[in-house]
Design a protein around this motif. Structure first.
Motif, PDB file in Angstrom:
ATOM      1  N   PHE A 209      16.095  30.526   0.181  1.00  0.00           N
ATOM      2  CA  PHE A 209      16.595  30.501   1.640  1.00  0.00           C
ATOM      3  C   PHE A 209      17.464  29.538   2.022  1.00  0.00           C
ATOM      4  N   LEU A 210      17.334  28.240   1.267  1.00  0.00           N
ATOM      5  CA  LEU A 210      18.116  27.115   1.558  1.00  0.00           C
ATOM      6  C   LEU A 210      19.422  27.361   1.049  1.00  0.00           C
ATOM      7  N   ARG A 211      19.527  28.003  -0.047  1.00  0.00           N
ATOM      8  CA  ARG A 211      20.914  28.405  -0.578  1.00  0.00           C
ATOM      9  C   ARG A 211      21.726  29.152   0.059  1.00  0.00           C
ATOM     10  N   ALA A 212      20.977  30.269   0.668  1.00  0.00           N
ATOM     11  CA  ALA A 212      21.624  31.099   1.549  1.00  0.00           C
ATOM     12  C   ALA A 212      22.067  30.734   2.962  1.00  0.00           C
ATOM     13  N   GLY A 213      21.640  29.570   3.311  1.00  0.00           N
ATOM     14  CA  GLY A 213      21.734  29.152   4.629  1.00  0.00           C
ATOM     15  C   GLY A 213      21.009  29.659   5.782  1.00  0.00           C
ATOM     16  N   GLN A 214      19.712  29.897   5.317  1.00  0.00           N
ATOM     17  CA  GLN A 214      19.078  30.808   6.148  1.00  0.00           C
ATOM     18  C   GLN A 214      17.918  30.085   7.129  1.00  0.00           C
ATOM     19  N   VAL A 215      17.617  28.596   6.324  1.00  0.00           N
ATOM     20  CA  VAL A 215      16.856  27.631   6.839  1.00  0.00           C
ATOM     21  C   VAL A 215      17.378  26.407   6.681  1.00  0.00           C
ATOM     22  N   ARG A 216      16.669  25.379   7.582  1.00  0.00           N
ATOM     23  CA  ARG A 216      17.069  23.944   7.268  1.00  0.00           C
ATOM     24  C   ARG A 216      15.799  23.069   7.270  1.00  0.00           C
ATOM     25  N   PRO A 217      15.999  22.183   6.427  1.00  0.00           N
ATOM     26  CA  PRO A 217      14.930  21.290   6.280  1.00  0.00           C
ATOM     27  C   PRO A 217      15.192  20.077   7.286  1.00  0.00           C
ATOM     28  N   ILE A 218      14.295  19.594   8.020  1.00  0.00           N
ATOM     29  CA  ILE A 218      14.262  18.397   8.922  1.00  0.00           C
ATOM     30  C   ILE A 218      13.279  17.338   8.287  1.00  0.00           C
ATOM     31  N   ALA A 219      12.488  17.569   7.708  1.00  0.00           N
ATOM     32  CA  ALA A 219      11.570  16.405   7.464  1.00  0.00           C
ATOM     33  C   ALA A 219      10.751  16.837   6.131  1.00  0.00           C
ATOM     34  N   VAL A 220       9.879  15.937   5.614  1.00  0.00           N
ATOM     35  CA  VAL A 220       9.302  16.059   4.342  1.00  0.00           C
ATOM     36  C   VAL A 220       7.743  15.447   5.038  1.00  0.00           C
ATOM     37  N   THR A 221       6.656  16.212   4.161  1.00  0.00           N
ATOM     38  CA  THR A 221       5.586  15.804   4.394  1.00  0.00           C
ATOM     39  C   THR A 221       5.135  14.804   3.672  1.00  0.00           C
ATOM     40  N   ASN A 222       5.731  14.028   2.511  1.00  0.00           N
ATOM     41  CA  ASN A 222       5.068  12.830   1.933  1.00  0.00           C
ATOM     42  C   ASN A 222       5.082  11.624   2.948  1.00  0.00           C
ATOM     43  N   THR A 223       4.271  10.696   2.521  1.00  0.00           N
ATOM     44  CA  THR A 223       4.065   9.343   3.307  1.00  0.00           C
ATOM     45  C   THR A 223       5.380   8.487   3.291  1.00  0.00           C
ATOM     46  N   GLU A 224       6.362   8.964   2.528  1.00  0.00           N
ATOM     47  CA  GLU A 224       7.759   8.293   2.493  1.00  0.00           C
ATOM     48  C   GLU A 224       8.753   9.177   2.272  1.00  0.00           C
ATOM     49  N   ARG A 225       9.921   8.785   2.732  1.00  0.00           N
ATOM     50  CA  ARG A 225      11.180   9.552   2.217  1.00  0.00           C
ATOM     51  C   ARG A 225      11.306   9.675   0.838  1.00  0.00           C
ATOM     52  N   GLN A 226      12.084  10.802   0.216  1.00  0.00           N
ATOM     53  CA  GLN A 226      12.214  11.434  -1.095  1.00  0.00           C
ATOM     54  C   GLN A 226      13.524  11.040  -1.624  1.00  0.00           C
ATOM     55  N   ALA A 227      13.593  10.824  -3.048  1.00  0.00           N
ATOM     56  CA  ALA A 227      14.751  10.510  -3.627  1.00  0.00           C
ATOM     57  C   ALA A 227      15.799  11.756  -3.685  1.00  0.00           C
ATOM     58  N   ASP A 228      15.100  12.971  -3.557  1.00  0.00           N
ATOM     59  CA  ASP A 228      15.897  14.214  -3.477  1.00  0.00           C
ATOM     60  C   ASP A 228      16.459  14.714  -1.971  1.00  0.00           C
ATOM     61  N   HIS A 229      15.873  14.022  -1.225  1.00  0.00           N
ATOM     62  CA  HIS A 229      16.223  14.320   0.315  1.00  0.00           C
ATOM     63  C   HIS A 229      16.128  12.944   1.117  1.00  0.00           C
ATOM     64  N   PRO A 230      17.264  12.207   0.484  1.00  0.00           N
ATOM     65  CA  PRO A 230      17.044  10.795   1.250  1.00  0.00           C
ATOM     66  C   PRO A 230      17.376  10.828   2.563  1.00  0.00           C
ATOM     67  N   ASP A 231      18.220  11.790   3.253  1.00  0.00           N
ATOM     68  CA  ASP A 231      18.312  11.744   4.456  1.00  0.00           C
ATOM     69  C   ASP A 231      17.106  12.377   5.357  1.00  0.00           C
ATOM     70  N   LEU A 232      16.274  12.915   4.702  1.00  0.00           N
ATOM     71  CA  LEU A 232      15.464  13.588   5.650  1.00  0.00           C
ATOM     72  C   LEU A 232      14.393  12.496   5.975  1.00  0.00           C
ATOM     73  N   PRO A 233      13.605  12.596   7.172  1.00  0.00           N
ATOM     74  CA  PRO A 233      12.516  11.503   7.345  1.00  0.00           C
ATOM     75  C   PRO A 233      11.387  12.119   7.149  1.00  0.00           C
ATOM     76  N   ALA A 234      10.298  11.068   6.668  1.00  0.00           N
ATOM     77  CA  ALA A 234       8.955  11.457   6.480  1.00  0.00           C
ATOM     78  C   ALA A 234       8.370  11.723   7.650  1.00  0.00           C
ATOM     79  N   ILE A 235       7.683  12.858   7.963  1.00  0.00           N
ATOM     80  CA  ILE A 235       7.005  12.886   9.382  1.00  0.00           C
ATOM     81  C   ILE A 235       6.273  11.621   9.927  1.00  0.00           C
ATOM     82  N   ALA A 236       5.607  11.042   8.775  1.00  0.00           N
ATOM     83  CA  ALA A 236       4.921   9.937   9.291  1.00  0.00           C
ATOM     84  C   ALA A 236       5.657   8.815  10.061  1.00  0.00           C
ATOM     85  N   GLU A 237       6.980   8.999  10.031  1.00  0.00           N
ATOM     86  CA  GLU A 237       7.749   7.989  10.665  1.00  0.00           C
ATOM     87  C   GLU A 237       7.583   8.520  12.371  1.00  0.00           C
ATOM     88  N   GLN A 238       7.293   9.683  12.643  1.00  0.00           N
ATOM     89  CA  GLN A 238       7.196  10.113  13.806  1.00  0.00           C
ATOM     90  C   GLN A 238       5.569  10.210  14.393  1.00  0.00           C
TER      91      GLN A 238
END
Length: 320
Positions: A209-238
């Motif tokens: 779905f991501l490759r097809a451009g049908q959905v967008r990621p806006i955050a990760v559920t990990n406690t901190e940002r991840q190396a494969d998505h460094p621009d996505l905030p961890a939800i814990a930041e909010q």
């Protein structure tokens, strides 16, 4: 005195037999039950483990897909199997919290014991491609201002993607409505179509779905940002205190001899230590190996159960 002597002799005689059983295990084919259909995230991970595990223990390991019952058809079959290491369960750890969500004819936390944790990884918080929410902050702000106006999907009631949404509700003050589905594909399909506002899922099922451009990621559920998505905030930041990760492991009936459990765990560790296997886990399984042996896996299992069960109780999650 004579009875005590006979008991001691019997116990002494039993020790070599128990040791012999552990030393000769396995002497025949092993069945690894998977509580999902072929091609799902857990099934993929099980089949990535299977060849190396077979090679390490010197016996054929057969993957047997037993979907249904929210994963409990397979899990209950293993829980009630002979505790000899020949019937195993490869499952997501979320199967263990289901005893809190619904009444079951077995107790996942006490009737199953982990031989190892194999993988662990966080989820992506996804929105439709055309969603007005460009950031996590925007989603949370709207949810706070408009209680009950947002909806989120999960692949089933009480699993990790459901818990992820309820944890967001509790910690961010968002009252989003949960919409359960019968699997990842159904949830993501409705997300792509804009029928729900957001969803949580791991990298592998959402990749198409991501490759097809049908959905967008806006955050990760990990406690901190991840190396494969460094621009996505961890939800814990909010939402301070937020953090949830999905994990998979290999389980056996709780009365399986400790020697067998340890041998199985050691074999699985060697099987997933091959760099080529690690890469396949990342690219096709959605999460990298994050191995823990029996004792550490059990401690982690209990910690994860306590954390998620707290959310289940606070959010009043029930199967019905």
């Amino acid at each position: 005195m004579h009875m005590r002597r006979r008991a001691l002799v019997a116990a002494a005689a039993a020790l070599p037999l128990a040791r012999l059983r552990a030393e000769t295990w396995p002497s025949r084919q092993i069945t690894m039950l998977v509580p999902s259909t072929a091609g799902g995230v857990v099934d993929i991970a099980a089949r990535l483990l299977q060849p190396g595990l077979s090679a390490e223990i010197g016996q054929t390991v057969v993957v047997d897909n037993r979907p249904g019952g929210g994963g409990h058809i397979a899990a209950q079959a293993v829980a009630r199997a002979a505790p000899d290491g020949y019937t195993q369960l490869y499952s997501a750890g979320s199967i263990l919290i289901s005893g809190v969500v619904r009444n079951l004819p077995y107790a996942p936390m006490s009737d199953l014991v982990p031989a190892c944790r194999v993988t662990m990884g966080g989820f992506l918080l996804l929105v439709p491609a055309h969603s007005p929410f460009r950031t996590l902050a925007e989603l949370i702000a709207f949810g706070r201002a408009h209680p009950g106006k947002l909806s989120f999907g999960s692949s089933s009631v009480g699993n990790s993607t459901h818990i992820a949404g309820e944890m967001l509700n509790l910690l961010a003050g968002v009252q989003a409505v949960h919409v359960p589905y019968r699997g990842n594909v159904q949830s993501l399909t409705d997300l792509a179509g804009g029928r729900i506002d957001f969803a949580f899922d791991s990298r592998a099922p959402s990749a198409v779905f991501l490759r097809a451009g049908q959905v967008r990621p806006i955050a990760v559920t990990n406690t901190e940002r991840q190396a494969d998505h460094p621009d996505l905030p961890a939800i814990a930041e909010q939402a301070p205190g937020y953090g949830i990760e999905g994990w998979t492991g290999l389980f056996v009936p709780s009365r399986t001899p400790p020697e067998t459990v340890h041998r199985l765990g050691e074999a699985a560790q060697r099987a997933v230590s091959d760099p080529a296997v690690v890469q396949r886990f990342v690219t096709t399984g959605g999460a990298p190996p994050a191995f823990l042996g029996p004792a550490d896996a059990l401690a982690y299992m209990r910690l994860d159960h306590e954390r998620t069960a707290r959310v289940v109780r606070q959010a009043n999650i029930t199967a019905g």
